[in-house]
Design an enzyme around this catalytic site. Structure first.
Site, PDB file in Angstrom:
ATOM      1  N   ARG A  99       0.823  -1.392   0.049  1.00  0.00           N
ATOM      2  CA  ARG A  99      -0.011  -0.039   0.201  1.00  0.00           C
ATOM      3  C   ARG A  99       0.800   1.392  -0.121  1.00  0.00           C
ATOM      4  NH1 ARG A  99      -4.319  -1.812   4.763  1.00  0.00           N
ATOM      5  NH2 ARG A  99      -2.095  -2.533   5.611  1.00  0.00           N
ATOM      6  N   ASP A 114      -4.160  -0.604  -3.277  1.00  0.00           N
ATOM      7  CA  ASP A 114      -5.048  -0.406  -1.990  1.00  0.00           C
ATOM      8  C   ASP A 114      -5.804  -1.869  -1.950  1.00  0.00           C
ATOM      9  OD1 ASP A 114      -7.024  -0.168  -0.156  1.00  0.00           O
ATOM     10  OD2 ASP A 114      -7.261   1.860  -0.632  1.00  0.00           O
ATOM     11  N   PHE A 115      -5.404  -2.628  -0.824  1.00  0.00           N
ATOM     12  CA  PHE A 115      -5.964  -4.122  -0.927  1.00  0.00           C
ATOM     13  C   PHE A 115      -7.598  -3.943  -1.148  1.00  0.00           C
ATOM     14  CE2 PHE A 115      -1.927  -4.908   1.594  1.00  0.00           C
ATOM     15  CZ  PHE A 115      -1.216  -5.032   0.714  1.00  0.00           C
ATOM     16  N   LYS A 142      -0.552 -16.732   9.679  1.00  0.00           N
ATOM     17  CA  LYS A 142      -1.123 -16.673  10.920  1.00  0.00           C
ATOM     18  C   LYS A 142      -0.883 -15.268  11.240  1.00  0.00           C
ATOM     19  CE  LYS A 142       1.108 -17.497  15.003  1.00  0.00           C
ATOM     20  NZ  LYS A 142       2.234 -16.630  15.374  1.00  0.00           N
ATOM     21  N   LYS A 166       9.833 -26.395   9.250  1.00  0.00           N
ATOM     22  CA  LYS A 166      11.342 -26.995  10.095  1.00  0.00           C
ATOM     23  C   LYS A 166      11.722 -28.305   9.730  1.00  0.00           C
ATOM     24  CE  LYS A 166      10.742 -23.347  13.769  1.00  0.00           C
ATOM     25  NZ  LYS A 166      11.678 -22.387  13.390  1.00  0.00           N
ATOM     26  N   ASP A 211      -0.360 -16.582  20.334  1.00  0.00           N
ATOM     27  CA  ASP A 211       0.681 -16.251  19.636  1.00  0.00           C
ATOM     28  C   ASP A 211       1.464 -17.855  19.215  1.00  0.00           C
ATOM     29  OD1 ASP A 211       2.477 -14.695  17.808  1.00  0.00           O
ATOM     30  OD2 ASP A 211       4.055 -14.802  19.355  1.00  0.00           O
ATOM     31  N   HIS A 218       1.795 -23.135  16.957  1.00  0.00           N
ATOM     32  CA  HIS A 218       3.178 -23.976  16.792  1.00  0.00           C
ATOM     33  C   HIS A 218       3.136 -25.068  17.840  1.00  0.00           C
ATOM     34  CE1 HIS A 218       3.938 -20.679  14.614  1.00  0.00           C
ATOM     35  NE2 HIS A 218       4.476 -19.774  15.242  1.00  0.00           N
ATOM     36  N   LYS A 277       8.849 -15.659  26.148  1.00  0.00           N
ATOM     37  CA  LYS A 277       9.881 -14.699  25.690  1.00  0.00           C
ATOM     38  C   LYS A 277      10.924 -14.331  26.687  1.00  0.00           C
ATOM     39  CE  LYS A 277       6.774 -13.872  22.096  1.00  0.00           C
ATOM     40  NZ  LYS A 277       6.990 -14.715  21.019  1.00  0.00           N
ATOM     41  N   LYS A 311      17.496 -19.331  23.334  1.00  0.00           N
ATOM     42  CA  LYS A 311      16.805 -20.016  22.004  1.00  0.00           C
ATOM     43  C   LYS A 311      16.506 -21.336  22.167  1.00  0.00           C
ATOM     44  CE  LYS A 311      15.125 -19.061  17.368  1.00  0.00           C
ATOM     45  NZ  LYS A 311      13.576 -18.802  17.773  1.00  0.00           N
TER      46      LYS A 311
END
Ligand code: BG6
Length: 489
Positions: free
Chosen positions: A49, A92-93, A145, A179, A232, A237, A337, A342
């Site tokens: 956009r 413009d979507f 997602k 993955k 989230d 996941h 988090k 990680k």
């Protein structure tokens, strides 16, 4: 030369100047090009956009590509070839007229792939506008997602898309399914009779799934604060990983056979009772702490934060699956988090031998464990008991690994990023790494009851210091059952 053939397509990327496109999608398409997996006639149209000239946006995309592709993997000849496939279209979507130019560019392409890296609220409108300019027949749509924030809103999005695109041309992304080690789970389970015969409540005592991230929220506060870690990460996941571990063997490798089995698992998840909310689930929110030796702010002190937020940045829970295979085998899920490192891994804990003959003090370490490491250091390790070497050791036991480290074992091959695999499979028309509508809905259904329980109880998330493994109660959650998180501290 690659051993698979990929048909040519026009790849229309909506939201092409967004973080996901720049960080993941263009680099993945570039890698596919480098590997000879983009047909020479494939064209990529970046749609966004943002005002500005095509030249200016293409130069920006090129610079970002060079930034996000590892220096060692930047081959200028491939970069040039890749950029030559690329054009930019200002859209413009929500305006059907803006899609006319896209239809002209797609021309008589045999196949169009429309990738929506935009908020889900506009998926329906994009589909409608694609149909208005005649881009439905040969088009596959790819949905990022999050698709909704609960069952009802996800249904709305899916129904809006389904008015124009059938399920067999709708690809819902959960990038964990791309993955390498996650795909290996299917090979591990169903190509080795060794494991499959043990894969049930007779031999497995419990399963752990940890997806820990070192980073905090950073620039994503606006999105994340409305979602929280359950929506989230767990809804997609972690539940997908749980399904791949828990599902029954599918009849074949087809997308629907695999997805039918996954849906059965999601439907068998026991709802968490009001009492279970205090004993089986822990919500946390990070406060200031340390990461890599530096002080870092708490969630409520991140830039643009709402200092009253009670959104969780950590969830640990115990899920139970109501079926013959898994009765009495808890699945402990944990994700957060600002954790110390990680780390994404699944640990399958096998039961102790039925009759124990060694010294009582060695009993604690006796059970076998299968550790499936998704990241970093992708690999699979089976902890087995052996005898300590040496004349003086008697029958002293030690637990050691039988190890398969993918990067060492397949030294020549680089481990592709999840998006490379997923984009390739969309181009090949293979849906088995994508999530079907009923899967998403079953996952939301289970998460919705949890969220409703939290709302009702009004409990605030428990604080944990950035750089720690989460609130103390997440340790109590598992020790209460006489167990501990594998490898912590
Ligand atoms: C995304 C989440 O789906 O997955 C992010 O929205 C999270 O919050 C990311 O950081 C983690 O992905 P990965 O591949 O880095 O483990």
């Amino acid at each position: 030369m690659p051993s698979i053939t990929v048909e040519p397509c026009t790849f229309a990327l909506f939201g092409a100047l967004g973080d996901l496109a720049l960080r993941k999608l263009f680099p993945a398409l570039y890698q596919l090009d480098g590997a000879g997996l983009l047909h020479e006639d494939t064209r990529i149209i970046a749609l966004a956009r943002e005002p500005g000239s095509e030249q200016q946006h293409l130069a920006f995309i090129a610079a970002e590509l060079r930034r996000y592709v590892n220096d060692k993997e930047l081959d200028e000849a491939v970069v040039e070839r890749f950029l030559a496939r690329l054009s930019y279209l200002h859209v413009d979507f929500l305006k059907a007229d803006d899609y006319v130019a896209l239809a002209e560019m797609a021309g008589s392409a045999q196949r169009v792939i429309a990738y929506f890296a935009t908020p889900a609220a506009v998926y329906g409108a994009i589909c409608e506008n694609l149909s208005k300019v005649g881009l439905t027949e040969n088009t596959r749509v790819v949905l990022e997602k999050p698709i909704g924030s609960d069952l009802e809103s996800s249904r709305k999005v899916n129904d809006a898309v389904a008015q124009f695109f059938p399920e067999n041309r709708t690809y819902r992304i959960d990038h964990y399914l791309g993955k390498e080690t996650v795909q290996n789970l299917i090979a591990l389970r169903f190509a080795n009779s060794l494991f499959e015969t043990q894969w049930n409540q007779n031999y497995i005592s419990h399963v752990e799934i940890t997806v820990a991230e070192k980073v905090g929220i950073e620039g994503r506060w606006g999105y994340f604060d409305k979602a929280g870690q359950l929506r989230d990460m767990i809804q997609n996941h972690l539940l997908q990983l749980l399904c791949l571990i828990a599902m029954d063997p599918p009849a074949d490798l087809s997308a629907d056979s695999i997805r039918d089995e996954k849906v059965k698992v999601l439907k068998a998840l026991a709802p968490i009772s009001p009492e279970g909310l205090t004993t089986q689930v822990v919500r946390g929110q990070y406060i200031a702490g340390h990461s890599e030796g530096k002080s870092v702010p708490g969630y409520l002190e991140e830039p643009n934060s709402n200092t009253q937020s009670d959104t969780e940045t950590f969830v640990a829970l115990r899920a139970d699956i109501r079926n013959w295979r898994w009765a009495g085998v808890p699945f402990y899920l944990r994700t957060g988090k600002r954790m110390p490192q990680k780390l994404s891994q699944i640990v399958i804990h096998f039961k102790e031998p039925s009759h124990y003959i060694f010294a009582p003090e060695q009993r604690l370490q006796i059970s076998n464990k299968l550790i499936i490491r998704l990241q970093p250091d992708e690999g699979i390790s089976l902890r087995v008991m052996t005898k300590e070497q040496g004349l003086d050791k008697g029958m002293q036991l030690r637990s050691g690994p039988l190890q398969l480290n993918f990067s060492d074992t397949y030294r020549s091959a680089r481990i592709p990023d999840a998006y490379e695999r997923l984009l390739l499979e969309v181009m090949r028309g293979n849906q088995n790494l994508f999530v079907r509508k009923d899967e998403i809905e079953a996952a939301w259904n289970w998460c919705d009851q949890l969220i409703a329980g939290w709302k009702k109880s009004g409990d605030a998330p428990k604080p944990y210091a950035a750089g720690s493994w989460g609130p103390m109660s997440s340790i109590a959650l598992i020790t209460r059952d006489g167990r501990s998180w594998y490898g912590d501290i």
